[in-house]
Design a protein around this motif. Structure first.
Motif, PDB file in Angstrom:
ATOM      1  N   PRO A   5       0.834  -1.205   0.000  1.00 58.95           N
ATOM      2  CA  PRO A   5       0.000   0.000   0.000  1.00 58.95           C
ATOM      3  C   PRO A   5       0.869   1.257   0.000  1.00 58.95           C
ATOM      4  N   GLU A   6       0.305   2.357  -0.435  1.00 61.71           N
ATOM      5  CA  GLU A   6       1.003   3.630  -0.338  1.00 61.71           C
ATOM      6  C   GLU A   6       0.934   4.120   1.100  1.00 61.71           C
ATOM      7  N   MET A   7       2.035   4.705   1.554  1.00 64.60           N
ATOM      8  CA  MET A   7       2.057   5.282   2.884  1.00 64.60           C
ATOM      9  C   MET A   7       2.000   6.804   2.766  1.00 64.60           C
ATOM     10  N   PRO A   8       1.262   7.474   3.635  1.00 65.46           N
ATOM     11  CA  PRO A   8       0.566   6.909   4.783  1.00 65.46           C
ATOM     12  C   PRO A   8      -0.754   6.234   4.401  1.00 65.46           C
ATOM     13  N   ILE A   9      -1.200   5.343   5.255  1.00 65.37           N
ATOM     14  CA  ILE A   9      -2.481   4.680   5.061  1.00 65.37           C
ATOM     15  C   ILE A   9      -3.601   5.729   5.073  1.00 65.37           C
ATOM     16  N   ASP A  10      -4.530   5.609   4.154  1.00 66.68           N
ATOM     17  CA  ASP A  10      -5.643   6.551   4.062  1.00 66.68           C
ATOM     18  C   ASP A  10      -6.749   6.113   5.025  1.00 66.68           C
ATOM     19  N   VAL A  11      -6.826   6.763   6.180  1.00 65.98           N
ATOM     20  CA  VAL A  11      -7.813   6.351   7.194  1.00 65.98           C
ATOM     21  C   VAL A  11      -9.231   6.701   6.766  1.00 65.98           C
ATOM     22  N   ASP A  12      -9.388   7.672   5.857  1.00 62.64           N
ATOM     23  CA  ASP A  12     -10.731   7.999   5.376  1.00 62.64           C
ATOM     24  C   ASP A  12     -11.305   6.834   4.567  1.00 62.64           C
ATOM     25  N   VAL A  13     -10.454   6.174   3.796  1.00 62.65           N
ATOM     26  CA  VAL A  13     -10.893   5.006   3.032  1.00 62.65           C
ATOM     27  C   VAL A  13     -11.283   3.877   3.986  1.00 62.65           C
ATOM     28  N   LEU A  14     -10.474   3.651   5.017  1.00 61.31           N
ATOM     29  CA  LEU A  14     -10.793   2.601   5.986  1.00 61.31           C
ATOM     30  C   LEU A  14     -12.117   2.898   6.688  1.00 61.31           C
ATOM     31  N   THR A  15     -12.343   4.172   7.006  1.00 62.06           N
ATOM     32  CA  THR A  15     -13.604   4.571   7.645  1.00 62.06           C
ATOM     33  C   THR A  15     -14.787   4.231   6.745  1.00 62.06           C
ATOM     34  N   ALA A 103      -2.584   1.054  16.030  1.00 62.36           N
ATOM     35  CA  ALA A 103      -1.168   0.936  15.654  1.00 62.36           C
ATOM     36  C   ALA A 103      -1.001  -0.021  14.472  1.00 62.36           C
ATOM     37  N   GLU A 104      -1.782  -1.106  14.458  1.00 55.66           N
ATOM     38  CA  GLU A 104      -1.698  -2.064  13.360  1.00 55.66           C
ATOM     39  C   GLU A 104      -2.180  -1.441  12.050  1.00 55.66           C
ATOM     40  N   LEU A 105      -3.177  -0.565  12.125  1.00 56.04           N
ATOM     41  CA  LEU A 105      -3.700   0.063  10.919  1.00 56.04           C
ATOM     42  C   LEU A 105      -2.763   1.145  10.385  1.00 56.04           C
ATOM     43  N   LEU A 106      -2.199   1.943  11.273  1.00 57.91           N
ATOM     44  CA  LEU A 106      -1.368   3.070  10.848  1.00 57.91           C
ATOM     45  C   LEU A 106       0.058   2.669  10.510  1.00 57.91           C
ATOM     46  N   PHE A 107       0.556   1.612  11.180  1.00 58.94           N
ATOM     47  CA  PHE A 107       1.935   1.147  10.955  1.00 58.94           C
ATOM     48  C   PHE A 107       1.895  -0.338  10.565  1.00 58.94           C
ATOM     49  N   PRO A 108       1.323  -0.641   9.409  1.00 54.24           N
ATOM     50  CA  PRO A 108       1.027  -2.043   9.073  1.00 54.24           C
ATOM     51  C   PRO A 108       2.279  -2.869   8.785  1.00 54.24           C
ATOM     52  N   GLN A 109       2.166  -4.132   9.138  1.00 53.92           N
ATOM     53  CA  GLN A 109       3.202  -5.111   8.835  1.00 53.92           C
ATOM     54  C   GLN A 109       2.947  -5.730   7.462  1.00 53.92           C
ATOM     55  N   PRO A 110       4.000  -6.136   6.743  1.00 54.05           N
ATOM     56  CA  PRO A 110       5.415  -6.102   7.137  1.00 54.05           C
ATOM     57  C   PRO A 110       6.128  -4.822   6.735  1.00 54.05           C
ATOM     58  N   TRP A 111       5.374  -3.880   6.150  1.00 52.37           N
ATOM     59  CA  TRP A 111       6.009  -2.709   5.544  1.00 52.37           C
ATOM     60  C   TRP A 111       6.674  -1.800   6.579  1.00 52.37           C
ATOM     61  N   PHE A 112       6.029  -1.640   7.733  1.00 55.79           N
ATOM     62  CA  PHE A 112       6.633  -0.769   8.746  1.00 55.79           C
ATOM     63  C   PHE A 112       7.965  -1.344   9.220  1.00 55.79           C
ATOM     64  N   SER A 113       8.006  -2.635   9.499  1.00 57.06           N
ATOM     65  CA  SER A 113       9.265  -3.237   9.962  1.00 57.06           C
ATOM     66  C   SER A 113      10.356  -3.137   8.896  1.00 57.06           C
ATOM     67  N   ASP A 114       9.967  -3.312   7.640  1.00 55.99           N
ATOM     68  CA  ASP A 114      10.945  -3.181   6.554  1.00 55.99           C
ATOM     69  C   ASP A 114      11.570  -1.788   6.564  1.00 55.99           C
ATOM     70  N   ASP A 130       7.254  10.742   9.733  1.00 57.41           N
ATOM     71  CA  ASP A 130       6.687  11.567   8.659  1.00 57.41           C
ATOM     72  C   ASP A 130       6.135  10.692   7.531  1.00 57.41           C
ATOM     73  N   THR A 131       6.843   9.605   7.206  1.00 61.44           N
ATOM     74  CA  THR A 131       6.399   8.713   6.128  1.00 61.44           C
ATOM     75  C   THR A 131       5.031   8.114   6.432  1.00 61.44           C
ATOM     76  N   TYR A 132       4.816   7.741   7.693  1.00 57.81           N
ATOM     77  CA  TYR A 132       3.569   7.085   8.076  1.00 57.81           C
ATOM     78  C   TYR A 132       2.538   8.068   8.634  1.00 57.81           C
ATOM     79  N   HIS A 133       2.889   9.366   8.657  1.00 57.30           N
ATOM     80  CA  HIS A 133       2.014  10.388   9.223  1.00 57.30           C
ATOM     81  C   HIS A 133       1.534   9.980  10.616  1.00 57.30           C
ATOM     82  N   GLY A 134       2.474   9.470  11.409  1.00 53.24           N
ATOM     83  CA  GLY A 134       2.181   9.111  12.785  1.00 53.24           C
ATOM     84  C   GLY A 134       2.877  10.081  13.721  1.00 53.24           C
ATOM     85  N   SER A 135       2.384  10.208  14.930  1.00 54.04           N
ATOM     86  CA  SER A 135       3.082  11.046  15.903  1.00 54.04           C
ATOM     87  C   SER A 135       4.437  10.423  16.213  1.00 54.04           C
ATOM     88  N   ARG A 136       5.358  11.248  16.644  1.00 54.79           N
ATOM     89  CA  ARG A 136       6.678  10.726  16.997  1.00 54.79           C
ATOM     90  C   ARG A 136       6.569   9.719  18.137  1.00 54.79           C
TER      91      ARG A 136
END
Length: 296
Positions: A5-15, A103-114, A130-136
């Motif tokens: 998937p493209e990062m960051p994950i589109d939470v509007d689509v998931l909604t 956390a699983e939705l915003l930083f999905p495996q295996p891409w986040f670990s990679d 910044d890549t995952y548009h997550g808080s530090r």
């Protein structure tokens, strides 16, 4: 099904995929977000628009996670502060599970670990967030939880020593140096461990990082706090039973002015990796060796 998937994950689509109606109304019971049943059926999500973008994304992912559990349409669910949850309360335990789901939705495996495996510096941690548009903070928590290395994410804030509370911060308490109440509090503040998240291999080492433990005003963690910049380095850290030399990647965190240090220093998150740390003491058995027990 669809490849990387493209990062960051589109939470509007998931909604949308979960059939959640997005309301323009403010949340009623939460400062962040809530999920509530609609009179016409289904549920609606209310998100506070003034929250930072990364916090809103986590809140949305949290509320989406509620739809993974049965009876989510039966009542309102509001995101609460994770630090004050009672795991014996089923609703609050569910809130904890929804944080895990977020956390699983915003930083999905295996891409986040990679991507995380490519990080070797504090600035790399910021780029990962910044890549995952997550808080530090959320990014470093996830970074530590998923790492195969013995590391811990440690979060530091400026605060009083527990025994000072009620004394230094007591406006009626006089002092011998003619300092104002605010000056007295400011001068007593130190950068202390708020909490920490350890990787599985770090936990297996048996090290314990005590909350409230302060650090000296030097080294990469303090430098990140005082300059609001990323710092890397190797230094000695007095972590009580886990004291020793650590490799450190430290990044400043967004910090409200009333929560900063004496000279405007920021809170800090750091990934620490033990280099030469004293061995963890084994817990003493309650029963002396070779002594008879109730079951002999």
């Amino acid at each position: 099904m669809f490849g990387r998937p493209e990062m960051p994950i589109d939470v509007d689509v998931l909604t949308s995929l979960q059939g959640i109606h997005v309301s323009g109304a403010l949340p009623i019971q939460s400062p962040d977000a809530e999920l509530a049943p609609r009179s016409e059926g289904g549920v609606e999500m209310r998100v506070h628009p003034d929250r930072p973008e990364t916090r809103k994304r986590f809140s949305v992912a949290h509320e989406i996670s509620h739809t993974f559990f049965p009876e989510y349409e039966q009542k309102s669910w509001c995101r609460t502060d994770a630090r004050y949850r009672d795991r014996n309360d089923p609703d609050q335990y569910l809130e904890m599970l929804c944080d895990i789901g977020a956390a699983e939705l915003l930083f999905p495996q295996p891409w986040f670990s990679d991507d995380a495996n490519q990080v070797s510096s504090a600035s790399g941690l910021v780029a990962l967030a910044d890549t995952y548009h997550g808080s530090r903070e959320a990014t470093l928590r996830r970074f530590a939880e998923l790492s195969n290395d013995p590391i811990a994410a440690v979060f530091f804030t400026w605060k009083l020593k527990p025994v000072q509370k009620g004394v230094v911060d007591n406006e009626d308490q006089t002092n011998l140096f003619g300092l104002s109440h605010d000056e007295q509090i400011r001068d007593a503040l130190q950068l202390r461990i708020d909490y920490s998240i350890a990787s599985e291999s770090f936990s297996h080492l048996g090290h314990y990082l005590p909350p409230e433990k302060s650090i000296k005003n030097d080294g990469p963690i303090f430098e990140a706090s005082s300059t609001a910049s990323c710092f890397d380095g190797e230094c000695h850290l007095d972590f009580g039973p886990a004291s020793g030399t650590y490799n450190v990647m430290a990044i400043p965190l967004p910090t409200d002015r009333n929560q900063r240090g004496p000279k405007g220093e920021h809170s800090v998150a750091a990934i620490v990796r033990p280099v030469a740390v004293q061995k963890a003491k084994k817990k003493r058995s309650a029963t002396p060796d070779n002594s008879p027990t109730l079951f002999d």
